[in-house]
Scaffold this motif. Structure first.
Motif, mmCIF file in Angstrom:
data_model
loop_
_atom_site.group_PDB
_atom_site.id
_atom_site.type_symbol
_atom_site.label_atom_id
_atom_site.label_comp_id
_atom_site.label_asym_id
_atom_site.label_seq_id
_atom_site.Cartn_x
_atom_site.Cartn_y
_atom_site.Cartn_z
ATOM 1 N N THR A 21 0.263 11.496 -15.224
ATOM 2 C CA THR A 21 0.664 11.012 -13.896
ATOM 3 C C THR A 21 -0.356 11.427 -12.840
ATOM 4 O O THR A 21 -0.602 10.692 -11.879
ATOM 5 C CB THR A 21 2.051 11.533 -13.492
ATOM 6 N N HIS A 25 -2.015 8.752 -10.475
ATOM 7 C CA HIS A 25 -1.683 9.028 -9.078
ATOM 8 C C HIS A 25 -2.945 9.293 -8.269
ATOM 9 O O HIS A 25 -3.073 8.853 -7.119
ATOM 10 C CB HIS A 25 -0.758 10.242 -9.011
ATOM 11 N N LEU A 96 5.724 10.730 -8.906
ATOM 12 C CA LEU A 96 6.247 9.374 -9.066
ATOM 13 C C LEU A 96 6.835 8.849 -7.759
ATOM 14 O O LEU A 96 6.682 7.660 -7.424
ATOM 15 C CB LEU A 96 7.302 9.346 -10.174
ATOM 16 N N ILE A 97 7.503 9.715 -7.007
ATOM 17 C CA ILE A 97 8.081 9.299 -5.723
ATOM 18 C C ILE A 97 6.990 8.879 -4.750
ATOM 19 O O ILE A 97 7.061 7.812 -4.126
ATOM 20 C CB ILE A 97 8.929 10.442 -5.119
ATOM 21 N N THR A 98 5.953 9.711 -4.616
ATOM 22 C CA THR A 98 4.882 9.386 -3.659
ATOM 23 C C THR A 98 4.036 8.210 -4.140
ATOM 24 O O THR A 98 3.539 7.427 -3.333
ATOM 25 C CB THR A 98 3.988 10.610 -3.403
ATOM 26 N N TRP A 99 3.881 8.071 -5.459
ATOM 27 C CA TRP A 99 3.170 6.897 -5.990
ATOM 28 C C TRP A 99 3.927 5.619 -5.639
ATOM 29 O O TRP A 99 3.320 4.620 -5.228
ATOM 30 C CB TRP A 99 3.021 7.017 -7.506
ATOM 31 N N TYR A 100 5.248 5.649 -5.754
ATOM 32 C CA TYR A 100 6.062 4.467 -5.463
ATOM 33 C C TYR A 100 5.856 4.001 -4.027
ATOM 34 O O TYR A 100 5.763 2.805 -3.750
ATOM 35 C CB TYR A 100 7.539 4.768 -5.712
ATOM 36 N N PHE A 101 5.750 4.956 -3.104
ATOM 37 C CA PHE A 101 5.571 4.611 -1.694
ATOM 38 C C PHE A 101 4.099 4.493 -1.290
ATOM 39 O O PHE A 101 3.785 4.269 -0.119
ATOM 40 C CB PHE A 101 6.272 5.645 -0.811
ATOM 41 N N GLY A 102 3.192 4.661 -2.268
ATOM 42 C CA GLY A 102 1.770 4.485 -1.994
ATOM 43 C C GLY A 102 1.175 5.580 -1.145
ATOM 44 O O GLY A 102 0.181 5.356 -0.446
ATOM 45 N N GLY A 237 -3.810 3.619 -10.277
ATOM 46 C CA GLY A 237 -2.699 3.821 -9.357
ATOM 47 C C GLY A 237 -2.906 2.921 -8.164
ATOM 48 O O GLY A 237 -3.262 3.361 -7.072
ATOM 49 N N ARG A 239 -1.195 1.231 -5.991
ATOM 50 C CA ARG A 239 -0.527 1.393 -4.691
ATOM 51 C C ARG A 239 -1.316 2.363 -3.810
ATOM 52 O O ARG A 239 -1.523 2.121 -2.622
ATOM 53 C CB ARG A 239 0.894 1.916 -4.894
#
Length: 335
Positions: A21, A25, A96-102, A237, A239
């Protein structure tokens, strides 16, 4: 298999998952500027970053030793492996949370926060706050300031040296130069980020009684950590790449070269000289901001930069909180 072996294997598995990750990331750290300036195609840039990360991992022993034996003192016995397991899971969740929000947050600080959070709830665990302050908090404050300042100064120097050059030829030349600066950035990222996973694996081996030294790094640990980081990097990554490469500022090849050169120099100095684990994310992002500010202050989209800085600030406590909750759930399994 013995309970100790099962626990060690579980920790190594989540450490390598974190490494993966970390790769996708933080792939943006190495390639966002090169892709946004069209110096490299996305897949070539990712391949270059993956190779650079793999190579750099083999020079990160000093950082690995700091992570494995410098931030927390674990409780004795198998319960200590539960602390590490929960800490790394907390870091993965925040990645994973911060990746989702870019948001380009720091995987390093997520890992440190996770370890601290789980250690705080453990019986007999001790957080080495002095070392946390010196090796985590202080670099967290200083590295963005250094990256911003050096990025600004190097870009000013480039603008002055090539003030009479033709823009078209200048851009073509710096696109070629960005291949070298992107490669240097990738190696620096490997020195820092693969080393952190190596430190966790060594910590698990020592705590589980499978090696006597807290600092010796077996050869297979180098190779597996480097490989997982490289695979994660190649996965990309996108995003976060879009955030770093396009949303903070519109970069040209000279700006991309300046940002990557400054960031890689800071990473090398900390890994090889200070042996300090710093955030590659903080370093490259602040360098991009510094480079962009040479155009005009309004050229930097400070609202986006503000969101990124907010993510930096909350990463450590957020990962710590997730790790605390995780440790409460997994503690019975490591009794």
């Amino acid at each position: 298999m013995s309970p100790e072996l099962i626990a060690v294997l579980a920790v190594i598995a989540v450490a390598l998952a974190f490494d993966y990750t970390n790769g996708f990331h933080d792939a943006a750290n190495a390639i966002a500027t090169s892709v946004s300036t069209r110096a490299l195609t996305p897949r070539i840039a990712l391949g270059l970053a993956a190779v650079g990360n793999f190579v750099g991992a083999h020079f990160g022993a000093g950082v690995a030793k700091t992570v494995g034996d410098g931030l927390v003192t674990l409780p004795t016995g198998i319960s200590s492996l539960g602390v590490v397991f929960a800490g790394v899971l907390g870091a993965i969740a925040w990645n994973l949370i911060t990746w989702y929000f870019g948001l380009p947050s720091s995987s390093s600080h997520a890992l440190f926060g996770g370890l601290v959070g789980a250690t705080l709830l453990s019986s007999g665990g001790i957080v080495q706050w002095v070392n946390i302050g010196e090796k985590v908090i202080l670099p967290m404050v200083l590295s963005p300031i250094v990256g911003l300042t050096l990025g600004y100064l190097l870009m000013l120097a480039i603008l002055w040296m090539f003030r009479k050059g033709q823009p078209g030829k200048l851009n073509r030349g710096f696109r070629w130069a960005q291949t070298a600066s992107a490669a240097a950035m990738s190696v620096g990222h490997g020195m820092q980020d693969a080393a952190k996973t190596m430190g966790i694996v060594v910590l698990a081996l020592y705590t589980g009684g499978f090696q006597e030294s807290k600092t010796h790094i077996p050869g297979w640990v180098f190779w597996t950590s480097a490989t997982m980081l490289a695979l994660g990097t190649y996965a990309g990554g996108w995003r976060i790449i879009r955030t770093l490469g396009r949303k903070i500022i519109d970069l040209g090849p000279p700006e991309g070269f300046a940002a990557e050169t400054v960031a890689s120099a800071v990473l090398y100095f900390n890994a090889l000289v200070l042996k300090a684990p710093i955030s590659t994310t903080h370093t490259i992002t602040s360098a991009i901001m510094g480079v962009g500010a040479t155009k005009r202050l309004s050229a930097v989209r400070w609202n986006v930069a503000g969101n990124i800085v907010l993510a930096w600030i909350i990463t450590f406590p957020a990962a710590a909180l997730i790790a605390c909750l995780t440790y409460l759930l997994v503690r019975p399994l490591f009794g």
